[in-house]
Structures are given as C-alpha cells and as structure tokens.
Design an enzyme around this catalytic site. Structure first.
Site, mmCIF file in Angstrom:
data_model
loop_
_atom_site.group_PDB
_atom_site.id
_atom_site.type_symbol
_atom_site.label_atom_id
_atom_site.label_comp_id
_atom_site.label_asym_id
_atom_site.label_seq_id
_atom_site.Cartn_x
_atom_site.Cartn_y
_atom_site.Cartn_z
ATOM 1 N N TYR A 55 4.013 -6.273 5.380
ATOM 2 C CA TYR A 55 4.604 -5.479 4.322
ATOM 3 C C TYR A 55 5.973 -5.267 4.177
ATOM 4 C CZ TYR A 55 -0.611 -4.540 3.792
ATOM 5 O OH TYR A 55 -1.929 -4.472 3.566
ATOM 6 N N GLN A 178 -11.776 -4.887 6.816
ATOM 7 C CA GLN A 178 -11.099 -4.614 5.751
ATOM 8 C C GLN A 178 -11.101 -5.387 4.337
ATOM 9 O OE1 GLN A 178 -6.474 -3.178 4.342
ATOM 10 N NE2 GLN A 178 -7.282 -2.553 6.518
ATOM 11 N N TRP A 207 -9.948 -2.219 0.355
ATOM 12 C CA TRP A 207 -8.446 -2.118 -0.283
ATOM 13 C C TRP A 207 -8.626 -2.342 -1.824
ATOM 14 C CZ3 TRP A 207 -6.540 -6.784 -2.349
ATOM 15 C CH2 TRP A 207 -6.995 -7.974 -1.767
ATOM 16 N N SER A 208 -7.524 -1.899 -2.541
ATOM 17 C CA SER A 208 -7.454 -1.792 -4.065
ATOM 18 C C SER A 208 -8.655 -1.362 -4.690
ATOM 19 C CB SER A 208 -7.298 -3.418 -4.394
ATOM 20 O OG SER A 208 -5.954 -3.688 -4.030
ATOM 21 N N ALA A 211 -8.645 -1.224 -8.114
ATOM 22 C CA ALA A 211 -8.313 -2.580 -9.060
ATOM 23 C C ALA A 211 -6.674 -2.586 -9.273
ATOM 24 C CB ALA A 211 -9.069 -2.708 -10.014
ATOM 25 N N ARG A 228 2.551 -1.217 -12.021
ATOM 26 C CA ARG A 228 2.390 -2.271 -11.117
ATOM 27 C C ARG A 228 2.302 -3.767 -11.877
ATOM 28 N NH1 ARG A 228 -1.535 -2.882 -6.019
ATOM 29 N NH2 ARG A 228 -0.129 -0.935 -5.478
ATOM 30 N N GLY A 282 -3.195 3.209 -3.019
ATOM 31 C CA GLY A 282 -1.674 3.048 -3.061
ATOM 32 C C GLY A 282 -1.210 3.926 -3.988
HETATM 33 N N1 NAP Z 1 -6.164 -6.091 3.985
HETATM 34 C C1 NAP Z 1 -5.575 -6.788 2.715
HETATM 35 O O1 NAP Z 1 -5.401 -8.015 2.902
HETATM 36 C C2 NAP Z 1 -4.944 -5.811 1.933
HETATM 37 C C3 NAP Z 1 -4.588 -6.105 0.685
HETATM 38 C C4 NAP Z 1 -4.075 -5.377 -0.228
HETATM 39 C C5 NAP Z 1 -3.926 -4.005 0.139
HETATM 40 N N2 NAP Z 1 -4.424 -3.774 1.093
HETATM 41 C C6 NAP Z 1 -4.181 -2.155 1.634
HETATM 42 O O2 NAP Z 1 -4.841 -1.456 0.612
HETATM 43 C C7 NAP Z 1 -3.924 -0.440 0.157
HETATM 44 C C8 NAP Z 1 -3.997 -0.185 -1.192
HETATM 45 O O3 NAP Z 1 -3.956 -1.145 -2.135
HETATM 46 P P1 NAP Z 1 -3.337 -1.084 -3.640
HETATM 47 O O4 NAP Z 1 -1.940 -0.230 -3.741
HETATM 48 O O5 NAP Z 1 -3.703 -2.304 -4.415
HETATM 49 O O6 NAP Z 1 -4.579 0.249 -3.941
HETATM 50 P P2 NAP Z 1 -5.028 0.825 -5.486
HETATM 51 O O7 NAP Z 1 -5.232 1.989 -5.249
HETATM 52 O O8 NAP Z 1 -6.096 -0.036 -6.062
HETATM 53 O O9 NAP Z 1 -3.884 0.570 -6.256
HETATM 54 C C9 NAP Z 1 -2.715 1.461 -6.289
HETATM 55 C C10 NAP Z 1 -1.811 1.304 -7.598
HETATM 56 O O10 NAP Z 1 -2.579 1.833 -8.643
HETATM 57 C C11 NAP Z 1 -1.575 2.951 -9.467
HETATM 58 N N3 NAP Z 1 -2.307 4.192 -9.045
HETATM 59 C C12 NAP Z 1 -2.892 4.675 -7.821
HETATM 60 N N4 NAP Z 1 -3.289 5.988 -8.217
HETATM 61 C C13 NAP Z 1 -3.193 6.107 -9.524
HETATM 62 C C14 NAP Z 1 -3.546 7.381 -10.171
HETATM 63 N N5 NAP Z 1 -4.156 8.367 -9.682
HETATM 64 N N6 NAP Z 1 -3.160 7.258 -11.515
HETATM 65 C C15 NAP Z 1 -2.731 6.310 -12.044
HETATM 66 N N7 NAP Z 1 -2.324 5.312 -11.378
HETATM 67 C C16 NAP Z 1 -2.670 5.254 -10.111
HETATM 68 C C17 NAP Z 1 -0.331 2.810 -8.654
HETATM 69 O O11 NAP Z 1 0.372 1.574 -9.469
HETATM 70 P P3 NAP Z 1 1.547 1.943 -10.343
HETATM 71 O O12 NAP Z 1 2.608 0.978 -9.689
HETATM 72 O O13 NAP Z 1 1.318 1.406 -11.685
HETATM 73 O O14 NAP Z 1 2.335 3.482 -10.284
HETATM 74 C C18 NAP Z 1 -0.727 2.145 -7.416
HETATM 75 O O15 NAP Z 1 0.306 1.660 -6.728
HETATM 76 C C19 NAP Z 1 -2.471 -1.050 0.315
HETATM 77 O O16 NAP Z 1 -1.235 -0.321 0.713
HETATM 78 C C20 NAP Z 1 -2.749 -1.717 1.775
HETATM 79 O O17 NAP Z 1 -2.612 -0.837 2.930
HETATM 80 C C21 NAP Z 1 -4.940 -4.540 2.142
#
Ligand code: NAP
Length: 321
Positions: A55, A178, A207-208, A211, A228, A282
């Site tokens: 990252y 994960q 994760w995600s 979505a 995003r 995230g």
């Molecule tokens: N193991 C793996 O291969 C892998 C892959 C991917 C991720 N991960 C882990 O999973 C974590 C989370 O992934 P992710 O960031 O994709 O998760 P996510 O929670 O599905 O998406 C996060 C994004 O959604 C938006 N958001 C989050 N909460 C919100 C809310 N309450 N209201 C409105 N928009 C909201 C934000 O985007 P905006 O930019 O639009 O504000 C934020 O950056 C990563 O940081 C990492 O640690 C692991």
C-alpha cells in the site's frame, strides 16, 4: 464497538476495522485528515488497523504506523501483508522464505513496532511450495515478530493444504483469511470458504465490504468528483452497473425504516455471519468512519434479511447461502 474473536483464537478484533489501502500512503487523502480519521477510529473503539507493504509502496505502513504510535501498543491489532513485488528484483516478491523473512523486518521498521498482530500472505504464490511459506510463518511466530498469520484471497483448497501441513508437522496454523466480501460480491465466501473455515476455527476479515463505496448510495445519481470511482475508474467498472445501482437504491427504503444509513446496513449485513470477525472499511473522511463504526451496533432480524435477499437476488447456491 463490538469485538469478535479471530476465529477460535483468543485475540479479539473490532467488528468494524480500518484499512490503509489507496487512502493512505499515496497522498490522496491530506495528511491532517488521514490523522483525524485514524484518531477518530481509535476513539470509536476500532482496534484493528489493516495494512500491507504494497500500500503506497511502504507509505501506508509509515503513515499509519506513525499515527498509531501515540496509542498503547497492547490496545492495537496491527496487520500487514507480504507478496506483491516491492521492486524489480527477482526475489523482492512472492512467498519464498527469503522474501518473507526480509519483508517482515522492513514492515516492522516502517510501522515502528516490534511485532505485528497478524501477518497475511497477500495472495497465493504459485512459484513457492505452500510448505516453505507455512514454515517461514511458523518461524516468525517463534521469533515473536508475528502473533498470528493468515492468508488473503487463497482458495479453499489452498487454505486446507496449509492447515493440513501445519497439523502434520505441528506448526502454527493459519488463523484468518482475508477475502473480498459484500452484498455485491458473495460467491467465494458463501459457497467455497465458509464450509472450510468454519469447522477449522479460521476467522474471516473481509475487504471492500461497502463495494468500495457503491453500497453507501453515493453513486445513486452519478459519480461525484470527490469519490473513489472518479479517482479510480477501474473500481467503477467493477461495481457501477445499472443493475447494482437499482439494488442499492431499493435498499434505501429498508435502511430508512431502520433509521440507519445504507453503509451501516451493508456492513451489518456482512456481520450477520458468525465466521466474519471484522469488516475492513476504508475512509477518506472522518464522517465516514463515524458512520461505519456505528454498524457494529446494528442487528438485522430474519425478516429484514429476507427483504434484503429479495432485493439482492444473488445468493449463491450453497447450504450456507
Ligand atoms: N487483501 C486484499 O487484497 C485487499 C484488497 C483491497 C482492500 N483491502 C483492505 O480492505 C480495506 C478496505 O477496502 P476499501 O477501501 O475498498 O473498503 P470499502 O469500505 O468497501 O470502501 C471504502 C471507500 O468507500 C467510501 N466510503 C466509506 N465509508 C463511507 C460512508 N460511510 N459513506 C460514503 N462513502 C463511504 C470511501 O470512498 P471515497 O473515496 O469515495 O470517499 C472509501 O474510501 C483496505 O484499506 C485494505 O486494508 C484488502
């Protein structure tokens, strides 16, 4: 905040956790906002912070590690990962004993800690025997640099192989997987992983779970400039179909009736599974982490779950679905 055991292990993680992918270590979120996000997360009871060496090519470990250093170490569950190439060097990648042993020291240095609570194999490595990887992880636990080890995006068969090698040679077993999992990304977890991880006491931290924001409803009417999907068009390609948009719009009525946001509904829905130890979210704004943390208090009744299922219409065929 609600805390759940990592599978059958004794360590507990917050049901909602915070990850450092994309939003940290790459300058996309201003430093002062990134600091406020982590500090607010901690205040709200989030104890699990998820990172990876890749990252921001070490940047996320450095940035989040620096912010987390103000908190007592025992109150934190810090995870990081190894696998993706960190340079062009032929050995600076994968899950060989060499790369694992060298990577953990670099991660610990960037994080500013003596140990990580969870060390993940970020993907399976077809060029390294699973036994070599498993033995390296076991050694790191004996050295005290790692407390628990896990896998990420490993197939059910690969997890079973690792687990059985550990049983055969009395090595520390993988404690957590994960995978990606959300209302819009279900099949791997529900059909393939649950039957394998549940009987072995392996936890899932997913994760995600939103979505990548799709499930919050922020894309109902288009793509906001500060989002995003605007910054990462590939993410929009993955999730932003008219069909998904319509499902997310229809979920609004259920969320409104429960007096919660769609983000909370989506996270609580993932947390309905006992096998899920934590949803790794995230955030680019403090308000998002505040919204998401509250999902840990939401319990969805069977009636509500059935209404959601009728809208999603994507349950994989399996005894667990
Ligand atoms: N193991 C793996 O291969 C892998 C892959 C991917 C991720 N991960 C882990 O999973 C974590 C989370 O992934 P992710 O960031 O994709 O998760 P996510 O929670 O599905 O998406 C996060 C994004 O959604 C938006 N958001 C989050 N909460 C919100 C809310 N309450 N209201 C409105 N928009 C909201 C934000 O985007 P905006 O930019 O639009 O504000 C934020 O950056 C990563 O940081 C990492 O640690 C692991």
């Amino acid at each position: 905040m609600q805390y759940r055991r990592l599978g059958k292990a004794g360590m507990k993680v917050s049901a909602v956790s915070l990850g450092g992918w994309i939003n940290f270590g790459e300058g996309k979120v201003p430093d002062d906002e990134a600091r406020r996000i982590v500090e607010r997360a901690y205040e709200l009871g989030i104890n699990y912070f998820d990172l990876a060496d890749i990252y921001g090519k070490g940047g996320a470990e450095r940035q989040m590690g620096e912010i987390l250093r103000q908190f007592p170490r025992h109150t934190l569950v810090i995870a990081t990962k190894v696998f993706w190439p960190m340079s062009d060097d032929v050995n600076d990648r994968g899950l060989s004993r060499k790369h694992i042993m060298e990577s953990i020291d670099k991660s610990l240095q960037r994080l500013g800690t003596d140990y990580v609570d969870i060390y993940f194999c970020h993907r399976p490595d077809p060029e390294t025997p699973i036994e070599e990887t498993v033995r390296a992880m076991d050694d790191l636990i004996h050295q005290g640099k790692v407390l628990y080890w896990g896998t990420s995006e490993w197939s059910a068969a690969q997890i079973v192989e690792a687990y059985e090698i550990c049983e055969r040679y009395n090595l520390y077993k993988p404690q957590v997987e994960q995978p990606q999992y959300s209302m819009l990304w279900r099949e791997n977890v529900e059909k393939h992983l649950l039957p394998v991880v549940e009987p072995r006491g392996i936890g899932l931290v997913v994760w995600s779970p939103l979505a990548m924001g799709m499930l919050t409803g922020k894309y109902d009417e288009g793509i906001p400039a500060d989002s995003r999907f605007a910054r990462e068009p590939w993410a929009a390609e993955r999730y932003l179909t008219e069909e998904n948009r319509e499902k997310v719009r229809r979920l609004k009525r259920i969320a409104d009736e429960l007096g919660i946001t769609r983000a909370q509904l989506a996270l609580a829905w993932v947390l309905r599974l006992n096998a899920v130890s934590s949803v790794i979210t995230g955030a680019t704004k403090v308000s998002q982490v505040e919204d998401n943390a509250r999902a840990a208090d939401v319990v969805l009744t069977d009636d509500v779950l059935a209404e959601i299922e009728a809208i999603l219409g994507n349950a994989p065929t399996s005894e667990h679905a």
